[in-house]
Write a protein that holds these residues in place. Sequence first.
Motif, short mmCIF file in Angstrom:
data_model
loop_
_atom_site.label_atom_id
_atom_site.label_comp_id
_atom_site.label_asym_id
_atom_site.label_seq_id
_atom_site.Cartn_x
_atom_site.Cartn_y
_atom_site.Cartn_z
N GLN A 75 0.80 -1.23 0.00
CA GLN A 75 0.00 0.00 0.00
C GLN A 75 0.84 1.28 0.00
O GLN A 75 0.32 2.35 0.25
CB GLN A 75 -0.98 0.02 1.19
N THR A 76 2.14 1.18 -0.27
CA THR A 76 2.98 2.39 -0.36
C THR A 76 2.82 2.98 -1.75
O THR A 76 3.02 2.29 -2.75
CB THR A 76 4.46 2.05 -0.10
N THR A 77 2.47 4.24 -1.81
CA THR A 77 2.30 4.91 -3.09
C THR A 77 3.59 5.65 -3.47
O THR A 77 4.39 5.99 -2.60
CB THR A 77 1.15 5.93 -3.02
N GLU A 120 20.72 4.13 6.87
CA GLU A 120 19.99 3.68 8.06
C GLU A 120 18.74 4.52 8.30
O GLU A 120 17.69 3.99 8.66
CB GLU A 120 20.90 3.72 9.28
N ARG A 121 18.85 5.84 8.08
CA ARG A 121 17.67 6.70 8.26
C ARG A 121 16.60 6.37 7.23
O ARG A 121 15.41 6.28 7.56
CB ARG A 121 18.07 8.18 8.16
N ILE A 122 17.01 6.19 5.97
CA ILE A 122 16.04 5.84 4.93
C ILE A 122 15.41 4.47 5.22
O ILE A 122 14.20 4.29 5.11
CB ILE A 122 16.69 5.89 3.53
N ALA A 123 16.23 3.52 5.63
CA ALA A 123 15.72 2.18 5.96
C ALA A 123 14.72 2.23 7.10
O ALA A 123 13.84 1.37 7.21
CB ALA A 123 16.87 1.24 6.29
N GLY A 124 14.83 3.24 7.95
CA GLY A 124 13.91 3.39 9.08
C GLY A 124 12.61 4.11 8.75
O GLY A 124 11.74 4.25 9.61
N GLU A 125 12.47 4.56 7.53
CA GLU A 125 11.21 5.22 7.15
C GLU A 125 10.07 4.21 7.26
O GLU A 125 10.25 3.04 6.94
CB GLU A 125 11.29 5.76 5.71
N PRO A 126 8.90 4.66 7.69
CA PRO A 126 7.80 3.73 7.94
C PRO A 126 7.34 2.92 6.72
O PRO A 126 6.84 1.82 6.86
CB PRO A 126 6.65 4.61 8.44
N PHE A 127 7.53 3.44 5.54
CA PHE A 127 7.09 2.74 4.33
C PHE A 127 8.11 1.74 3.81
O PHE A 127 7.82 0.98 2.90
CB PHE A 127 6.72 3.74 3.22
N VAL A 128 9.33 1.73 4.36
CA VAL A 128 10.41 0.88 3.86
C VAL A 128 10.42 -0.45 4.59
O VAL A 128 10.49 -0.50 5.82
CB VAL A 128 11.78 1.58 3.99
N GLU A 129 10.37 -1.51 3.81
CA GLU A 129 10.46 -2.86 4.38
C GLU A 129 11.92 -3.30 4.46
O GLU A 129 12.37 -3.85 5.44
CB GLU A 129 9.65 -3.83 3.52
#
Length: 145
Positions: A75-77, A120-129
Amino acid sequence: MLDELDERIVRELTSDARRSYADIGQRVGLSAPAVKRRVDRLRASGAIQGFTVRVDPAVRGRRTEGLIELYCRRQTTPEMIRKGLEGYAEVVSASTVTGEADAVVQVFAADMEHFERVLERIAGEPFVERTKSVLVLSPLLRRAG
């Protein structure tokens, strides 16, 4: 669609947007006013979206380049990805892609440690698996536009 003369004018502007209409005209076989009319038409139609400056990231202390593949949650747009990445000054481009990854992000960082922190910050974004990244060793070819 651009005709052959428009293509040549765009190539000249892409290589140096500060080039004069007279110089471009000399290179493509038109008068300066004819080049200006074509450029104005290309701008009005949206074919030319603006003029910019390309700055070597190294002069800003960004010598490490990497590409990060993003694998996003369901469901990530694309808009969610764009909004999530626009606050990162290190991100210079991001695109949705075909294949397994959902998006690819181009990052310029000061060094490996800086790149790792951004990753690491990008990987921690809520939409990132999950993410997968590669570092660029030597850029072989870069073209604007």
